[in-house]
Motif scaffolding. Structure first.
Motif, PDB file in Angstrom:
ATOM      1  N   LEU A 399       0.899  -1.228   0.023  1.00  8.30           N
ATOM      2  CA  LEU A 399      -0.109   0.097  -0.178  1.00  8.30           C
ATOM      3  C   LEU A 399       0.815   1.327  -0.017  1.00  8.30           C
ATOM      4  O   LEU A 399       0.646   2.013  -0.550  1.00  8.30           O
ATOM      5  CB  LEU A 399      -0.739   0.017   1.131  1.00  8.30           C
ATOM      6  N   LEU A 400       1.952   1.334   0.759  1.00  9.02           N
ATOM      7  CA  LEU A 400       2.918   2.402   0.876  1.00  9.02           C
ATOM      8  C   LEU A 400       3.691   2.701  -0.473  1.00  9.02           C
ATOM      9  O   LEU A 400       3.711   3.565  -0.923  1.00  9.02           O
ATOM     10  CB  LEU A 400       3.778   2.080   1.916  1.00  9.02           C
ATOM     11  N   PHE A 401       3.753   1.420  -1.273  1.00  6.41           N
ATOM     12  CA  PHE A 401       4.670   1.708  -2.309  1.00  6.41           C
ATOM     13  C   PHE A 401       3.473   2.304  -3.563  1.00  6.41           C
ATOM     14  O   PHE A 401       3.956   3.390  -4.213  1.00  6.41           O
ATOM     15  CB  PHE A 401       5.032   0.327  -2.958  1.00  6.41           C
ATOM     16  N   THR A 402       2.279   1.908  -3.264  1.00  7.40           N
ATOM     17  CA  THR A 402       1.478   2.419  -4.258  1.00  7.40           C
ATOM     18  C   THR A 402       1.043   3.899  -3.860  1.00  7.40           C
ATOM     19  O   THR A 402       1.006   4.780  -5.049  1.00  7.40           O
ATOM     20  CB  THR A 402       0.086   1.762  -4.073  1.00  7.40           C
ATOM     21  N   VAL A 403       1.138   4.303  -2.661  1.00  4.44           N
ATOM     22  CA  VAL A 403       0.893   5.643  -2.442  1.00  4.44           C
ATOM     23  C   VAL A 403       2.335   6.600  -2.847  1.00  4.44           C
ATOM     24  O   VAL A 403       1.973   7.862  -3.262  1.00  4.44           O
ATOM     25  CB  VAL A 403       0.553   5.744  -0.788  1.00  4.44           C
ATOM     26  N   PHE A 404       3.442   5.815  -2.604  1.00  8.38           N
ATOM     27  CA  PHE A 404       4.517   6.469  -2.952  1.00  8.38           C
ATOM     28  C   PHE A 404       4.477   6.745  -4.596  1.00  8.38           C
ATOM     29  O   PHE A 404       4.847   8.314  -4.847  1.00  8.38           O
ATOM     30  CB  PHE A 404       5.574   5.554  -2.529  1.00  8.38           C
ATOM     31  N   ILE A 405       4.023   5.890  -5.411  1.00  6.90           N
ATOM     32  CA  ILE A 405       4.027   6.254  -6.956  1.00  6.90           C
ATOM     33  C   ILE A 405       3.103   7.474  -7.055  1.00  6.90           C
ATOM     34  O   ILE A 405       3.438   8.542  -7.907  1.00  6.90           O
ATOM     35  CB  ILE A 405       3.670   5.119  -7.414  1.00  6.90           C
ATOM     36  N   ALA A 406       2.002   7.441  -6.309  1.00  4.06           N
ATOM     37  CA  ALA A 406       0.915   8.610  -6.496  1.00  4.06           C
ATOM     38  C   ALA A 406       1.576   9.864  -6.171  1.00  4.06           C
ATOM     39  O   ALA A 406       1.332  10.906  -6.494  1.00  4.06           O
ATOM     40  CB  ALA A 406      -0.316   8.298  -5.869  1.00  4.06           C
ATOM     41  N   LEU A 407       2.269   9.757  -4.860  1.00  8.51           N
ATOM     42  CA  LEU A 407       2.769  11.159  -4.374  1.00  8.51           C
ATOM     43  C   LEU A 407       3.729  11.599  -5.336  1.00  8.51           C
ATOM     44  O   LEU A 407       4.169  12.920  -5.692  1.00  8.51           O
ATOM     45  CB  LEU A 407       3.276  10.655  -2.892  1.00  8.51           C
ATOM     46  N   ALA A 409       3.798  11.407  -8.619  1.00  3.20           N
ATOM     47  CA  ALA A 409       3.221  12.045  -9.686  1.00  3.20           C
ATOM     48  C   ALA A 409       2.610  13.220  -9.162  1.00  3.20           C
ATOM     49  O   ALA A 409       2.937  14.299  -9.915  1.00  3.20           O
ATOM     50  CB  ALA A 409       2.124  11.109 -10.249  1.00  3.20           C
ATOM     51  N   SER A 410       2.126  13.420  -8.065  1.00  7.93           N
ATOM     52  CA  SER A 410       1.573  14.787  -7.629  1.00  7.93           C
ATOM     53  C   SER A 410       2.637  15.487  -7.251  1.00  7.93           C
ATOM     54  O   SER A 410       2.317  16.817  -7.581  1.00  7.93           O
ATOM     55  CB  SER A 410       0.886  14.376  -6.252  1.00  7.93           C
ATOM     56  N   ILE A 411       3.690  15.234  -6.815  1.00  8.36           N
ATOM     57  CA  ILE A 411       4.762  15.932  -6.435  1.00  8.36           C
ATOM     58  C   ILE A 411       5.406  16.706  -7.816  1.00  8.36           C
ATOM     59  O   ILE A 411       5.802  17.952  -7.982  1.00  8.36           O
ATOM     60  CB  ILE A 411       6.093  15.373  -5.867  1.00  8.36           C
ATOM     61  N   ALA A 412       5.681  15.938  -8.948  1.00  5.42           N
ATOM     62  CA  ALA A 412       5.936  16.380 -10.342  1.00  5.42           C
ATOM     63  C   ALA A 412       5.069  17.342 -10.652  1.00  5.42           C
ATOM     64  O   ALA A 412       5.670  18.341 -11.008  1.00  5.42           O
ATOM     65  CB  ALA A 412       5.960  15.255 -11.061  1.00  5.42           C
ATOM     66  N   LEU A 413       3.794  17.308 -10.494  1.00  7.98           N
ATOM     67  CA  LEU A 413       2.858  18.247 -10.855  1.00  7.98           C
ATOM     68  C   LEU A 413       2.901  19.567 -10.121  1.00  7.98           C
ATOM     69  O   LEU A 413       2.987  20.787 -10.372  1.00  7.98           O
ATOM     70  CB  LEU A 413       1.440  17.798 -10.915  1.00  7.98           C
ATOM     71  N   ILE A 414       3.195  19.545  -8.521  1.00  9.60           N
ATOM     72  CA  ILE A 414       3.303  20.523  -7.822  1.00  9.60           C
ATOM     73  C   ILE A 414       4.529  21.225  -8.121  1.00  9.60           C
ATOM     74  O   ILE A 414       4.535  22.640  -7.886  1.00  9.60           O
ATOM     75  CB  ILE A 414       3.274  20.012  -6.240  1.00  9.60           C
ATOM     76  N   LEU A 415       5.632  20.662  -8.318  1.00  3.49           N
ATOM     77  CA  LEU A 415       6.894  21.422  -8.467  1.00  3.49           C
ATOM     78  C   LEU A 415       6.784  22.070  -9.543  1.00  3.49           C
ATOM     79  O   LEU A 415       7.347  23.528  -9.519  1.00  3.49           O
ATOM     80  CB  LEU A 415       7.888  20.390  -8.786  1.00  3.49           C
TER      81      LEU A 415
END
Length: 702
Positions: A399-407, A409-415
């Motif tokens: 679950l944490l790995f899945t969340v990490f991948i999502a994060l 992607a989100s971080i790339a957009l936020i940057l």
């Protein structure tokens, strides 16, 4: 016939129990009175403990019942310590009736409650009971381990009476295995700690068991010696504790020596004391011993009668082991008399009791297996929980790995959105780092400052100690310079003058005056004496590196009195000593001997005319010092008119009417200071003197 016999035994048991209840001891009456007058639950629990403990002397069932009632009261009052004490009393009663599985259960309950209160004294008691049970079941290794654990606890809490009990139990384990030398050593230790704890009952118990071991070794003089010692202590304190066992041992000794009349007399005394005793004599069956004696004498009817009385006594106290022994003895008797029906009757009783004992043993083993099974089950459950936890953690990682991948992607957009603020953020982070570095440097500076201050203080203290040592050495050098310039210079001058006289008188001849030679010899001896004194003084500084050892003040005093034997006899001096508060130290033996020798010698020298010296020597603990005090009734010193240097100075004397060199007190002070100690003097003219030596903390005996 068997049914009638059982009815008879049951009736006898009820009758004996009634008699016991009627003849209860003063201790039980006192406890019962306190129970009636109890004002609160704490008093009531205390009374239950006293009643149950005392009741073991005449009724094990009563003791168990009272303890059970007390436990209920203690549970309502939430008195955990009271529950533990009552459980231990119940366990001891079950042990005395040979019901070891019930005793084990009660002890396990007591141990489970220890985690809430951790009372060392009661924990040691539980261990002692476990040791006794394992000894009775011939598990000697386990029994010894339990008694040693109890001994360690009692040493830690300073329970001298309990230590004596543990040594007595250890001696019993060794004696049962025929290891008599180890048993004797354990009983001797038990006697030592019983005396230290002033526990007369433990003293009697160890003396009686010592006698029993010497009986087994067929060393009858030693056995009788320790029996007499035990009887002396018993007569001094009153009561009947251990007297049935003691007189039974005496009877056995005389029976082995074919002195049947004396043996019978001692057995009668044992029965008399057994009837008066407030303690259960579960280890010695007096009637059984008397039965064996009469059987050996050929009086079979009397032997059988005694065996029956012993069986009644065993039933009264619920002692299965004694019932087994005596029923089998009766079976053997009737079989020898060809009374088959009676022999069969008692063999059936013996068989039933044996089955009961085996059943109890099997129950105890089953309890141990159940305990082990419960531990295994708990371990399996624990492993299952671990496996379940591992699976849960694996799912969490996915679950944490899945969340990490999502994060990511989100971080790339936020940057992309916060790119313009990155420079400002980096600047802020740099400032934060600089502030942290500055704070770290400030803390480092403060730490260096504190270390520097401690280093300066340490160096200052070392410098002060060095200055003190140099000052002391300078004083010694000045003193030695004075000695050389006066004491040594004078003999040398006399020797030189005598040599000149020899030259003048000879005038070419070889004749030398005898008188000149005599004076020359005196001068040489005087010089030799001064040099010896200097060597003795210098050896004190060097001697501090001598090997140290454990020293007892009593041994040192015995050496001093032997050395001064003539002076003591001629002066009529009496020396009183009390080293009970602190018996000795760890130090240099020669120094301690010299210190005590010089102080006692001076007390004899400087006595009042026509008054016999009275010298008191004692030791005691004061803060981190062991103090040795020597007080006399001599001529004393007026401390206000005497310079302290003149008291402890080299070749300084306060009284000239007694022969001396003025070296003794100087040596005492030098030796005490060499041991990092100190000396104090209290005195008045014509009122004696009191010297107190303070030995430092590192010489204390732990």
């Amino acid at each position: 016939m068997l049914r009638a016999f059982r009815i008879l035994l049951c009736s006898t048991t009820i009758w004996l129990l009634a008699c016991s209840l009627w003849a209860q001891t003063e201790h039980f009456k006192e406890a019962l009175e306190r129970f009636k007058n109890a004002k609160n639950s704490r008093d009531s629990i205390s009374s239950y403990i006293k009643l149950a403990y005392t009741s073991r002397a005449f009724s094990l069932r009563k003791a168990i019942a009272l303890a059970k009632e007390g436990i209920q009261v203690a549970k309502r009052a939430k008195d955990t310590l009271g529950i533990i004490k009552l459980l231990n009393i119940q366990a001891s009663a079950y042990v005395l009736r040979s019901d070891y599985d019930s005793a084990t259960r009660k002890l396990e309950e007591a141990l489970s409650l220890q985690r809430y209160i951790n009372d060392s004294s009661e924990l040691a008691t539980s261990y002692s009971h476990f040791g006794f049970i394992n000894r009775r079941q011939h598990n000697y290794s386990k029994a010894l381990d339990y008694h040693l654990d109890a001994l360690k606890i009692r040493f830690r809490i300073g329970d001298w009476g309990g230590i004596s009990v543990s040594y007595n139990n250890i001696g019993d384990v060794y004696a049962d295995q025929g290891k008599y030398e180890r048993a004797l050593s354990a009983y001797q230790e038990g006697i030592k700690y019983a005396l230290q704890g002033k526990d007369d009952m433990r003293h009697i118990s160890n003396l009686a068991d010592l006698a029993l071991v010497y009986y087994e070794l067929k060393n009858y003089p030693e056995a009788i010696h320790y029996i007499n010692e035990a009887i002396k202590v018993s007569n001094r304190i009153g009561g009947t504790y251990k007297l049935p066992e003691i007189y039974t041992t005496l009877a056995r000794i005389h029976q082995r020596q074919k002195k049947y009349d004396q043996a019978l007399n001692y057995l009668n005394k044992a029965i008399e004391y057994s009837n008066q005793s407030e303690f259960v004599t579960n280890d010695v069956n007096v009637y059984g011993e008397m039965s064996k004696l009469y059987w050996e004498l050929g009086k079979r009817d009397v032997a059988i009668s005694c065996a029956l009385k012993g069986l009644e006594n065993a039933i009264q106290h619920d002692n299965v082991n004694l019932q087994l022994q005596l029923s089998y003895t009766l079976y053997e008797y009737y079989k020898a008399m060809n009374n088959i029906s009676k022999a069969l009757e008692y063999y059936i009783v013996y068989r039933d009791l044996k089955e009961l004992a085996n059943e109890r043993q099997q129950n105890l083993q089953l309890a141990e297996l159940e305990t082990q099974y419960e531990l295994d089950r708990l371990q399996r459950e624990h492993q299952a929980r671990l496996a379940e936890s591992e699976r849960f953690m694996q799912n969490q990682r996915i679950l944490l790995f899945t969340v990490f991948i999502a994060l990511v992607a989100s971080i790339a957009l936020i940057l992309i959105l916060i790119r313009n603020n990155r420079v400002k953020k980096q600047h802020n982070e740099t400032l934060v780092k600089l502030n942290k570095e500055l704070k770290r440097q400030q803390e480092s500076i403060l730490s260096l400052k504190e270390n520097l201050e401690r280093t300066v203080e340490k160096r200052t203290e070392e410098l002060r100690q060095t200055i003190d040592q140099l000052t002391e050495q300078n004083q010694d050098l000045q003193q030695f310079s004075y000695i050389i310039s006066h004491n040594i210079r004078s003999p040398i001058a006399r020797i030189a003058g005598l040599v000149d006289i020899i030259k003048i008188e000879n005038n070419g001849s070889h004749a030398i005056s005898d008188e000149v030679i005599m004076h020359l010899e005196k001068a040489v001896k005087s010089l030799d004496t001064v040099i010896r004194d200097l060597n003795q003084i210098l050896s004190i500084r060097k001697g501090i590196n001598k090997s140290k050892e454990i020293i007892t003040f009593q041994e040192v005093l015995e050496w001093v009195t032997l050395t001064l034997e003539n002076e003591i006899v001629l002066s009529g001096a009496t020396i009183k000593a009390d080293f009970s508060q602190y018996p000795g130290i760890y130090s240099i033996k020669a120094y301690v001997q010299s210190i005590m020798y010089n102080l006692i010698s001076n007390a004899i020298k400087y006595r009042k005319p026509n008054v016999e010296p009275e010298i008191c020597v004692r030791s005691f603990r004061k803060a981190d010092y062991v103090c040795l005090e020597v007080q006399d009734n001599g001529i004393g010193i007026d401390l206000q008119l005497i310079d302290p240097y003149k008291i402890f100075g080299l070749y300084q004397r306060m009284h000239t009417h007694v022969e001396g060199k003025g070296l003794g007190l100087y040596l005492v002070k030098s030796q005490v200071e060499a041991l990092n100690g100190k000396i104090e003097l209290e005195s008045e003219l014509n009122k004696g003197a009191k010297f107190t030596i303070y030995f430092p903390a590192h010489t204390l005996l732990i």
